[in-house]
Design an enzyme around this catalytic site. Structure first.
Site, short mmCIF file in Angstrom:
data_model
loop_
_atom_site.label_atom_id
_atom_site.label_comp_id
_atom_site.label_asym_id
_atom_site.label_seq_id
_atom_site.Cartn_x
_atom_site.Cartn_y
_atom_site.Cartn_z
N TYR A 72 5.60 21.89 32.96
CA TYR A 72 6.19 22.86 33.77
C TYR A 72 5.59 23.38 35.07
CZ TYR A 72 8.59 24.09 29.10
OH TYR A 72 9.23 23.76 27.91
N LEU A 213 18.23 31.02 23.28
CA LEU A 213 19.55 31.87 23.73
C LEU A 213 20.79 31.02 24.48
CD1 LEU A 213 17.58 34.88 25.70
CD2 LEU A 213 18.59 34.88 23.32
N ILE A 255 11.15 31.46 21.47
CA ILE A 255 10.36 31.63 22.37
C ILE A 255 11.29 31.72 23.70
CG2 ILE A 255 8.29 30.69 22.11
CD1 ILE A 255 9.22 28.07 22.71
N SER A 258 12.09 34.01 30.31
CA SER A 258 12.64 35.28 31.31
C SER A 258 11.53 35.47 32.18
CB SER A 258 12.94 36.54 30.45
OG SER A 258 13.47 37.42 31.12
N ASN A 267 13.99 41.74 24.67
CA ASN A 267 13.82 40.70 23.63
C ASN A 267 12.72 40.80 22.78
OD1 ASN A 267 15.81 39.45 25.14
ND2 ASN A 267 14.36 37.94 26.27
N1 LIG Z 1 10.28 21.45 24.12
C1 LIG Z 1 10.99 21.29 25.01
O1 LIG Z 1 11.61 20.17 25.60
C2 LIG Z 1 11.71 22.65 25.75
C3 LIG Z 1 12.82 22.49 26.27
C4 LIG Z 1 13.50 23.51 26.75
C5 LIG Z 1 12.74 24.86 26.75
N2 LIG Z 1 11.41 24.98 26.17
C6 LIG Z 1 10.64 26.19 25.80
O2 LIG Z 1 11.65 27.11 25.19
C7 LIG Z 1 11.78 28.22 26.11
C8 LIG Z 1 13.03 29.03 25.80
O3 LIG Z 1 13.99 28.13 26.67
P1 LIG Z 1 14.75 28.38 27.94
O4 LIG Z 1 13.85 29.56 28.66
O5 LIG Z 1 15.08 27.34 28.54
O6 LIG Z 1 16.24 29.16 27.66
P2 LIG Z 1 16.47 30.44 26.70
O7 LIG Z 1 15.51 31.18 26.30
O8 LIG Z 1 17.74 30.08 25.66
O9 LIG Z 1 17.35 31.27 27.87
C9 LIG Z 1 16.61 31.70 29.08
C10 LIG Z 1 17.66 32.30 30.12
O10 LIG Z 1 18.07 33.66 29.38
C11 LIG Z 1 17.87 34.61 30.17
N3 LIG Z 1 17.46 35.75 29.29
C12 LIG Z 1 16.49 36.05 28.74
N4 LIG Z 1 16.46 36.99 28.29
C13 LIG Z 1 17.59 37.78 28.39
C14 LIG Z 1 18.22 38.86 28.14
N5 LIG Z 1 17.64 39.84 27.13
N6 LIG Z 1 19.42 39.30 28.76
C15 LIG Z 1 19.95 38.37 29.69
N7 LIG Z 1 19.60 37.01 30.04
C16 LIG Z 1 18.41 37.09 29.23
C17 LIG Z 1 16.86 34.28 31.45
O11 LIG Z 1 17.35 34.86 32.37
P3 LIG Z 1 16.11 35.96 33.23
O12 LIG Z 1 14.81 35.07 33.71
O13 LIG Z 1 16.79 36.48 34.19
O14 LIG Z 1 15.72 36.84 32.04
C18 LIG Z 1 17.19 32.64 31.16
O15 LIG Z 1 18.25 32.52 32.20
C19 LIG Z 1 11.26 27.71 27.37
O16 LIG Z 1 11.04 29.03 28.20
C20 LIG Z 1 10.12 26.97 27.03
O17 LIG Z 1 8.99 27.36 26.97
C21 LIG Z 1 10.76 23.82 25.38
#
Ligand SMILES: NC(=O)c1ccc[n+]([C@@H]2O[C@H](COP(=O)([O-])OP(=O)(O)OC[C@H]3O[C@@H](n4cnc5c(N)ncnc54)[C@H](OP(=O)(O)O)[C@@H]3O)[C@@H](O)[C@H]2O)c1
Length: 270
Positions: A72, A213, A255, A258, A267
């Site tokens: 990242y 999410l 996790i 955001s 959250n």
């Molecule tokens: N191991 C792996 O290969 C892998 C892959 C992907 C992700 N990850 C980990 O998993 C974590 C979560 O995945 P992710 O961040 O990609 O996706 P996510 O948590 O499913 O979604 C993130 C999105 O949701 C929005 N969001 C968050 N809270 C919200 C709320 N209360 N209302 C409206 N929108 C909201 C965020 O925008 P805003 O910024 O505007 O809030 C962002 O666009 C990552 O951050 C990372 O640490 C790991």
């Protein structure tokens, strides 16, 4: 009359079972005896500066779990956010659970990758390091480097990410000694990881959801889902909150990522 010993036993606090989610304390007991928070802040796609702020806001709101990765490019920002929170005195290092991931191109020199993550994060130890992806040609060696780092006190727990077949998980654990504390895979209401969850439970390994999410750019599909929206309306919650509560009740560590201070607070209020 009941014998004294069983009376005493019934008054003793119940022992926590490995892998059981405690929604009151917001923790789960891992298979290595360490307690881990079940709701954290994710840092995928955040710049170092954004990660610093998100981590700082999250810790201020009461989060104690942080998820980042070497790939990242923001471990330095995560470290600064943690330091700011510690300097301001509302949290101690020991209360925080920091996760990072070893990237596949580093698997041939795991010890160096671990030291580099420690340095970028500015920490003496990392609470959990996981291999970012299955890579059969050298992931066993990388995992063994993490096992050695647990013995050396650099890592407290180790695990895996993106292992989607039970056979692939078994391939790795049959060649190594310490059972993975968790596995982090894509998991959300449309992709529930049922087969892997059942498989890993026999080892006390727990599931952690990435894209909880639905993922950046795809959240609206889940947020507008008819059933999820109806539950949200009935409980006076947002769809994001309903989905996150579902993860915890289903036994998935969540996790959500955001960079938005209000979303981060929302959250955590589930
Ligand atoms: N191991 C792996 O290969 C892998 C892959 C992907 C992700 N990850 C980990 O998993 C974590 C979560 O995945 P992710 O961040 O990609 O996706 P996510 O948590 O499913 O979604 C993130 C999105 O949701 C929005 N969001 C968050 N809270 C919200 C709320 N209360 N209302 C409206 N929108 C909201 C965020 O925008 P805003 O910024 O505007 O809030 C962002 O666009 C990552 O951050 C990372 O640490 C790991």
């Amino acid at each position: 009359m009941e014998p004294e010993s069983s009376q005493a036993e019934s008054e003793a606090p119940a022992e926590k079972a490995v892998g059981e989610f405690d929604l009151e304390s917001g923790t789960v007991l891992l298979n290595n005896g360490i307690e881990m928070p079940i709701l954290g802040i994710g840092c995928f796609r955040l710049s170092s500066e954004e990660a610093e702020n998100s981590v700082y806001w999250a810790l201020k709101d009461g989060y104690r779990l942080i998820d980042t990765a070497r790939i990242y490019g923001n471990e330095d920002g995560v470290g600064r956010g943690i330091q700011r929170a510690i300097d301001e005195g509302f949290v101690t290092r020991e209360e925080i659970f920091v996760t990072t991931k070893m990237w596949t191109s580093d698997y041939d020199d795991g010890p160096a990758a671990i030291d580099a993550s420690l340095q970028r994060l500015g920490l003496d130890y990392i609470d959990l390091m996981i291999l970012h992806h299955s890579q059969p040609e050298n992931d066993v060696a990388a995992y063994q480097a993490m096992e050695q780092a647990v013995t050396d006190g650099k890592l407290r727990s180790i695990g895996l990410s993106n292992y989607y077949e039970p056979e692939d998980f078994d391939r790795l654990i049959s060649a190594t000694t310490m059972k993975p504390a968790l596995i982090q895979n894509e998991t959300h209401p449309y992709h529930q990881s049922t087969v892997m969850k059942e498989h890993i439970a026999q080892y006390g390994t727990v599931m952690e959801s990435w894209f909880p999410l639905g993922g950046r750019g795809n959240t609206q599909t889940l947020f507008n889902d008819e059933a999820i929206s109806a539950i949200a309306a009935a409980h006076g919650k947002t769809s994001a909150q309903v989905i996150l509560r579902w993860h915890l009740q289903a036994g998935n560590i969540a996790i959500p990522g955001s960079s938005n201070e209000a979303h981060i607070q929302e959250n955590f209020e589930i």
